[in-house]
Design an enzyme around this catalytic site. Structure first.
Site, mmCIF file in Angstrom:
data_model
loop_
_atom_site.group_PDB
_atom_site.id
_atom_site.type_symbol
_atom_site.label_atom_id
_atom_site.label_comp_id
_atom_site.label_asym_id
_atom_site.label_seq_id
_atom_site.Cartn_x
_atom_site.Cartn_y
_atom_site.Cartn_z
ATOM 1 N N ASN A 109 0.864 -0.928 0.006
ATOM 2 C CA ASN A 109 0.250 -0.128 0.063
ATOM 3 C C ASN A 109 0.751 1.047 0.212
ATOM 4 O O ASN A 109 2.062 1.829 0.671
ATOM 5 C CB ASN A 109 -1.166 0.517 0.795
ATOM 6 C CG ASN A 109 -0.678 -0.137 2.476
ATOM 7 O OD1 ASN A 109 0.340 -1.051 2.281
ATOM 8 N ND2 ASN A 109 -1.020 0.357 3.355
ATOM 9 N N GLN A 110 0.219 1.867 -0.860
ATOM 10 C CA GLN A 110 1.300 3.785 -0.564
ATOM 11 C C GLN A 110 0.049 4.955 -0.405
ATOM 12 O O GLN A 110 -0.911 4.787 -1.152
ATOM 13 C CB GLN A 110 1.758 3.908 -2.181
ATOM 14 C CG GLN A 110 2.271 1.823 -2.677
ATOM 15 C CD GLN A 110 3.979 2.580 -2.065
ATOM 16 O OE1 GLN A 110 4.375 4.197 -1.392
ATOM 17 N NE2 GLN A 110 4.643 1.469 -2.018
ATOM 18 N N ASN A 137 -0.981 8.659 1.040
ATOM 19 C CA ASN A 137 -1.080 9.913 -0.116
ATOM 20 C C ASN A 137 -1.329 11.052 1.196
ATOM 21 O O ASN A 137 -2.600 10.618 2.026
ATOM 22 C CB ASN A 137 -1.648 9.845 -1.007
ATOM 23 C CG ASN A 137 -1.777 11.323 -2.171
ATOM 24 O OD1 ASN A 137 -1.373 12.115 -1.496
ATOM 25 N ND2 ASN A 137 -0.393 11.254 -2.660
ATOM 26 N N ALA A 138 -0.781 11.818 1.363
ATOM 27 C CA ALA A 138 -1.702 13.252 2.373
ATOM 28 C C ALA A 138 -2.331 13.394 1.966
ATOM 29 O O ALA A 138 -3.296 14.151 3.100
ATOM 30 C CB ALA A 138 -0.423 14.146 2.147
ATOM 31 N N SER A 139 -3.073 13.079 1.125
ATOM 32 C CA SER A 139 -4.637 13.446 -0.032
ATOM 33 C C SER A 139 -5.147 11.965 0.390
ATOM 34 O O SER A 139 -4.733 11.160 -0.780
ATOM 35 C CB SER A 139 -4.193 14.557 -0.807
ATOM 36 O OG SER A 139 -5.701 14.378 -0.868
ATOM 37 N N TYR A 140 -5.480 11.620 1.625
ATOM 38 C CA TYR A 140 -6.014 10.078 1.459
ATOM 39 C C TYR A 140 -6.256 9.516 0.675
ATOM 40 O O TYR A 140 -5.647 8.738 -0.170
ATOM 41 C CB TYR A 140 -6.350 9.851 2.696
ATOM 42 C CG TYR A 140 -6.034 10.521 4.123
ATOM 43 C CD1 TYR A 140 -4.616 11.322 4.327
ATOM 44 C CD2 TYR A 140 -7.096 10.547 5.123
ATOM 45 C CE1 TYR A 140 -4.293 11.334 5.381
ATOM 46 C CE2 TYR A 140 -6.206 10.892 6.741
ATOM 47 C CZ TYR A 140 -5.050 11.076 6.927
ATOM 48 O OH TYR A 140 -4.684 11.529 8.412
ATOM 49 N N CYS A 148 -4.017 0.371 -1.854
ATOM 50 C CA CYS A 148 -3.474 -0.599 -1.413
ATOM 51 C C CYS A 148 -3.099 -1.288 -2.191
ATOM 52 O O CYS A 148 -2.499 -1.114 -3.445
ATOM 53 C CB CYS A 148 -5.241 -1.315 -1.489
ATOM 54 S SG CYS A 148 -6.602 -0.118 -0.297
ATOM 55 N N GLU A 166 -2.785 -4.361 -2.925
ATOM 56 C CA GLU A 166 -4.009 -5.734 -4.383
ATOM 57 C C GLU A 166 -4.007 -4.925 -5.577
ATOM 58 O O GLU A 166 -3.387 -4.950 -6.623
ATOM 59 C CB GLU A 166 -5.118 -5.712 -3.770
ATOM 60 C CG GLU A 166 -4.997 -6.768 -2.026
ATOM 61 C CD GLU A 166 -5.666 -6.132 -0.722
ATOM 62 O OE1 GLU A 166 -4.331 -4.632 -0.604
ATOM 63 O OE2 GLU A 166 -6.196 -6.790 -0.473
ATOM 64 N N CYS A 216 -10.951 -2.995 -3.844
ATOM 65 C CA CYS A 216 -9.866 -4.406 -4.332
ATOM 66 C C CYS A 216 -10.043 -5.519 -5.289
ATOM 67 O O CYS A 216 -10.114 -6.103 -5.879
ATOM 68 C CB CYS A 216 -9.007 -4.529 -3.152
ATOM 69 S SG CYS A 216 -7.366 -3.252 -2.729
HETATM 70 N N1 THU Z 1 -5.749 -1.110 2.625
HETATM 71 C C1 THU Z 1 -5.321 -2.428 0.996
HETATM 72 O O1 THU Z 1 -3.853 -2.263 1.046
HETATM 73 N N2 THU Z 1 -5.041 -2.824 1.015
HETATM 74 C C2 THU Z 1 -6.655 -3.885 1.326
HETATM 75 O O2 THU Z 1 -7.222 -3.790 1.359
HETATM 76 C C3 THU Z 1 -7.587 -2.760 2.743
HETATM 77 C C4 THU Z 1 -6.770 -1.725 3.138
HETATM 78 C C5 THU Z 1 -4.717 -0.215 2.543
HETATM 79 C C6 THU Z 1 -5.236 0.892 2.596
HETATM 80 C C7 THU Z 1 -4.561 1.974 3.529
HETATM 81 O O3 THU Z 1 -3.209 2.139 2.948
HETATM 82 C C8 THU Z 1 -4.523 0.850 4.481
HETATM 83 O O4 THU Z 1 -4.870 -0.214 4.332
HETATM 84 C C9 THU Z 1 -5.339 1.456 6.090
HETATM 85 O O5 THU Z 1 -7.195 1.419 5.284
#
Ligand code: THU
Length: 160
Positions: free
Chosen positions: A62-63, A65-68, A73, A75, A115
């Site tokens: 997961n990557q 960002n300050a702008s949520y 994710c 996946e 996802c």
């Molecule tokens: N996140 C994922 O990478 N995959 C998911 O299926 C659920 C959530 C990440 C998004 C965010 O960076 C952090 O988990 C909290 O939601």
């Protein structure tokens, strides 16, 4: 009126060691990816690894960002990279692992709804199920035989 019952069957393994060697390898790649998560806001690290039919493993984390909402994710980071790098390859299996930096994540963490929709696109495109395995930081591993099994009544391109 009639009622329709939709059932999902999952396999649950007590630990990653109870899965086959190829799944253990794939999960190892997902853990490596998880350790590269960029999650300064949620402190929730997620890793994904996808085994392709050409033998390659594509992983992502997961990557944020300050702008949520601009973050992505694990996946989708992985699956879009796989689709971009090997557009003709079929995706066979996906391993997912998630670990909070604040507490030990022992329960298996399934892919979020967005996802699931993104993975469904590729499952429909390739006309071959993608096996999904998900775990927390460690502990139980859940296997779904396909994405469709996790997303009944999927919205897909045939209706367009
Ligand atoms: N996140 C994922 O990478 N995959 C998911 O299926 C659920 C959530 C990440 C998004 C965010 O960076 C952090 O988990 C909290 O939601």
């Amino acid at each position: 009126m009639k009622e329709v019952k939709i059932e999902t069957t999952l396999e649950i393994y007590d630990a990653i060691e109870d899965t086959s060697q190829d799944i253990q390898n794939l999960m190892k790649e997902a853990v490596k990816a998880r350790d590269k998560a960029y999650s300064p806001y949620s402190k929730f690290d997620v890793g994904a690894a996808i085994l392709l039919d050409n033998g390659e493993i594509i992983s992502g984390s997961n990557q944020e960002n300050a702008s949520y909402p601009s973050g992505l994710c694990a996946e989708r980071t992985a699956i879009y990279y796989a689709g971009a790098k090997y557009p003709k390859a079929k995706m066979l299996k996906m391993a997912l692992t998630a670990s909070s930096q604040n507490q030990l994540t022992l329960q298996p963490i399934p892919p979020c709804g967005a996802c699931r929709q993104a993975i469904a696109e590729y499952e429909v495109k390739q006309d071959l199920p993608i096996e999904i395995y998900f775990m927390g930081a460690k502990g139980k591993v859940v296997k779904s035989k396909s994405l469709a099994n996790l997303l009944p009544l999927v919205f897909e391109s045939s209706v367009l």
